[in-house]
Design an enzyme around this catalytic site. Structure first.
Site, PDB file in Angstrom:
ATOM      1  N   SER A   1       0.832  -1.196   0.000  1.00 58.30           N
ATOM      2  CA  SER A   1       0.000   0.000   0.000  1.00 58.30           C
ATOM      3  C   SER A   1       0.866   1.245   0.000  1.00 58.30           C
ATOM      4  O   SER A   1       1.708   1.419   0.870  1.00 58.30           O
ATOM      5  CB  SER A   1      -0.911   0.007   1.243  1.00 58.30           C
ATOM      6  OG  SER A   1      -1.529   1.259   1.409  1.00 58.30           O
TER       7      SER A   1
ATOM      8  N   LYS B   1     -13.767  -1.633  -5.476  1.00 55.40           N
ATOM      9  CA  LYS B   1     -14.400  -0.329  -5.273  1.00 55.40           C
ATOM     10  C   LYS B   1     -15.903  -0.343  -5.562  1.00 55.40           C
ATOM     11  O   LYS B   1     -16.637   0.494  -5.024  1.00 55.40           O
ATOM     12  CB  LYS B   1     -13.713   0.741  -6.124  1.00 55.40           C
ATOM     13  CG  LYS B   1     -12.285   1.045  -5.672  1.00 55.40           C
ATOM     14  CD  LYS B   1     -11.677   2.183  -6.468  1.00 55.40           C
ATOM     15  CE  LYS B   1     -10.259   2.486  -5.999  1.00 55.40           C
ATOM     16  NZ  LYS B   1      -9.670   3.646  -6.699  1.00 55.40           N
TER      17      LYS B   1
ATOM     18  N   ASP C   1     -10.924   9.788  -4.337  1.00 53.25           N
ATOM     19  CA  ASP C   1     -10.143   9.895  -5.571  1.00 53.25           C
ATOM     20  C   ASP C   1     -10.463  11.204  -6.288  1.00 53.25           C
ATOM     21  O   ASP C   1      -9.572  11.902  -6.775  1.00 53.25           O
ATOM     22  CB  ASP C   1     -10.429   8.711  -6.492  1.00 53.25           C
ATOM     23  CG  ASP C   1      -9.811   7.408  -6.003  1.00 53.25           C
ATOM     24  OD1 ASP C   1      -8.767   7.471  -5.320  1.00 53.25           O
ATOM     25  OD2 ASP C   1     -10.355   6.334  -6.309  1.00 53.25           O
TER      26      ASP C   1
ATOM     27  N   GLY D   1     -12.545   4.803 -17.815  1.00 55.14           N
ATOM     28  CA  GLY D   1     -12.611   3.725 -16.841  1.00 55.14           C
ATOM     29  C   GLY D   1     -12.925   4.245 -15.452  1.00 55.14           C
ATOM     30  O   GLY D   1     -13.399   5.372 -15.271  1.00 55.14           O
TER      31      GLY D   1
ATOM     32  N   ALA E   1     -10.990   5.127 -12.829  1.00 59.86           N
ATOM     33  CA  ALA E   1     -10.256   6.315 -12.380  1.00 59.86           C
ATOM     34  C   ALA E   1     -10.754   7.556 -13.103  1.00 59.86           C
ATOM     35  O   ALA E   1     -10.935   8.618 -12.496  1.00 59.86           O
ATOM     36  CB  ALA E   1      -8.759   6.122 -12.614  1.00 59.86           C
TER      37      ALA E   1
ATOM     38  N   ASN F   1     -11.929   8.803 -25.391  1.00 64.68           N
ATOM     39  CA  ASN F   1     -11.627   7.390 -25.128  1.00 64.68           C
ATOM     40  C   ASN F   1     -11.597   6.629 -26.437  1.00 64.68           C
ATOM     41  O   ASN F   1     -12.274   6.991 -27.408  1.00 64.68           O
ATOM     42  CB  ASN F   1     -12.704   6.790 -24.192  1.00 64.68           C
ATOM     43  CG  ASN F   1     -12.276   5.465 -23.599  1.00 64.68           C
ATOM     44  OD1 ASN F   1     -11.236   5.373 -22.948  1.00 64.68           O
ATOM     45  ND2 ASN F   1     -13.054   4.432 -23.818  1.00 64.68           N
TER      46      ASN F   1
ATOM     47  N   GLU G   1     -18.235   4.749 -27.339  1.00 63.82           N
ATOM     48  CA  GLU G   1     -19.490   4.545 -26.610  1.00 63.82           C
ATOM     49  C   GLU G   1     -19.289   4.711 -25.106  1.00 63.82           C
ATOM     50  O   GLU G   1     -20.140   5.271 -24.414  1.00 63.82           O
ATOM     51  CB  GLU G   1     -20.074   3.168 -26.936  1.00 63.82           C
ATOM     52  CG  GLU G   1     -20.660   3.066 -28.338  1.00 63.82           C
ATOM     53  CD  GLU G   1     -21.663   4.188 -28.619  1.00 63.82           C
ATOM     54  OE1 GLU G   1     -22.601   4.360 -27.808  1.00 63.82           O
ATOM     55  OE2 GLU G   1     -21.490   4.897 -29.624  1.00 63.82           O
ATOM     56  N   LYS G   2     -18.158   4.216 -24.591  1.00 67.08           N
ATOM     57  CA  LYS G   2     -17.864   4.407 -23.169  1.00 67.08           C
ATOM     58  C   LYS G   2     -17.663   5.889 -22.846  1.00 67.08           C
ATOM     59  O   LYS G   2     -18.085   6.376 -21.791  1.00 67.08           O
ATOM     60  CB  LYS G   2     -16.635   3.603 -22.766  1.00 67.08           C
ATOM     61  CG  LYS G   2     -16.870   2.101 -22.701  1.00 67.08           C
ATOM     62  CD  LYS G   2     -15.636   1.380 -22.199  1.00 67.08           C
ATOM     63  CE  LYS G   2     -15.888  -0.117 -22.077  1.00 67.08           C
ATOM     64  NZ  LYS G   2     -14.677  -0.845 -21.601  1.00 67.08           N
TER      65      LYS G   2
ATOM     66  N   GLY H   1       1.168  12.570 -10.918  1.00 68.43           N
ATOM     67  CA  GLY H   1       0.155  11.780 -10.230  1.00 68.43           C
ATOM     68  C   GLY H   1       0.333  11.666  -8.735  1.00 68.43           C
ATOM     69  O   GLY H   1      -0.628  11.342  -8.023  1.00 68.43           O
TER      70      GLY H   1
END
Length: 281
Positions: free
Chosen positions: A30, A79, A115, A140, A142, A161, A165-166, A247
């Site tokens: 972690s 999640k 997040d 996705g 994230a 993307n 469609e996503k 990040g």
């Protein structure tokens, strides 16, 4: 000692004074542990943090209640799986459809998503997001958190993307627009660019998702990839004179919000950031 009973205290006294937090994932590694522990030490509070390797998510949530664990960070692929096991959801977490943080208040488990908070606070260190025109790469899990965070702060969002469609489905959920992912996705109208794809990860594909020549000095560019922190996109943005956010800043701020939720205290960002940098090199 910072947050711990003295060495002369009995084992029962130590266990009685410590508040346990942790994380659940498929692997007991972690990045959050180092940050949380550094924060506890900096404030001298009697909390500790243990990453748990979990295959039985339902059993883990039952154990959280039974053992009185105060907070758990939740990693993929859990999640979404934890949601039906919780008593309550934070409204934004409910809209995102993903939980990365569980808080235990006297046996009542509430799911949160930090997040999105990590993403927007990392960007807001540089500029306000209200009225910003953002291009988000990816659709996705994230990307979904980042998209809702940008919309929550008043930015207009274009989702790019490979699977159009996503992109359209995510854009519809936040009131944004969708385009196909490619060099032409970034237009002169965009003033914020966020990469929320796996492109840039050393172990996936280290290349930048956007050609360097498409970047401009008036852009704010964030790559949520943090392994490595200096991705090809971040380095290309800096070469082009753009403002670049790595990040690690999102990772820091999402952990800081978890820290607030667990402890009720303001997180010591400098100590947590130093621990993160030491861990990630």
């Amino acid at each position: 000692m910072h947050g711990y009973a003295s060495s002369t205290a009995s084992r029962s006294e130590v266990l009685g004074r410590l508040t346990l937090c942790g994380s659940i994932s498929r692997h007991p590694v972690s990045t959050g542990a180092a940050m949380h522990l550094a924060g506890y030490r900096a404030l001298g509070i009697e909390f500790t943090y243990i990453p748990f390797a979990v295959t039985d998510v339902e059993g883990a949530t039952r154990g959280m209640r039974a053992l009185g664990i105060r907070g758990l960070g939740v990693s993929m692929p859990y999640k979404q799986a934890v949601i039906p096991l919780l008593d309550e959801l934070d409204p934004v977490a409910a809209r995102i459809g993903a939980v990365n943080t569980i808080v235990n208040d006297d046996g009542c488990l509430k799911g949160h998503n930090t997040d999105w908070i990590g993403a927007v606070r990392a960007l807001e260190e540089v500029r306000p997001l209200a009225g910003a025109r953002a291009l988000l790469l990816g659709a996705g899990g994230a990307a979904r958190a980042v998209a809702f965070g940008l919309a929550e702060r008043g930015a207009s969002v274009t989702v790019a993307n490979r699977d159009l469609e996503k992109a359209r489905a995510l854009a519809a959920a936040i009131g944004g627009t969708a385009v196909a992912l490619g060099p032409e996705a970034l237009s002169p109208d965009h003033d914020v660019l966020v990469n929320a794809t796996s492109r840039g990860m050393a172990e996936v594909d280290p290349r930048s998702p956007i050609p360097e020549e498409a970047l401009r000095e008036d852009l704010l560019v964030m790559d949520i990839v943090y392994k490595p922190m200096r991705t090809e996109l971040v380095e290309a943005a800096r070469r082009r004179g753009a403002t670049a956010v790595h990040g690690g800043r999102m990772l820091l701020h999402q952990a800081a919000e978890q820290f607030r939720l667990y402890t009720g205290r303001e997180p010591p960002l400098d100590a947590m950031d130093a621990a993160l940098r030491a861990q990630l090199g």
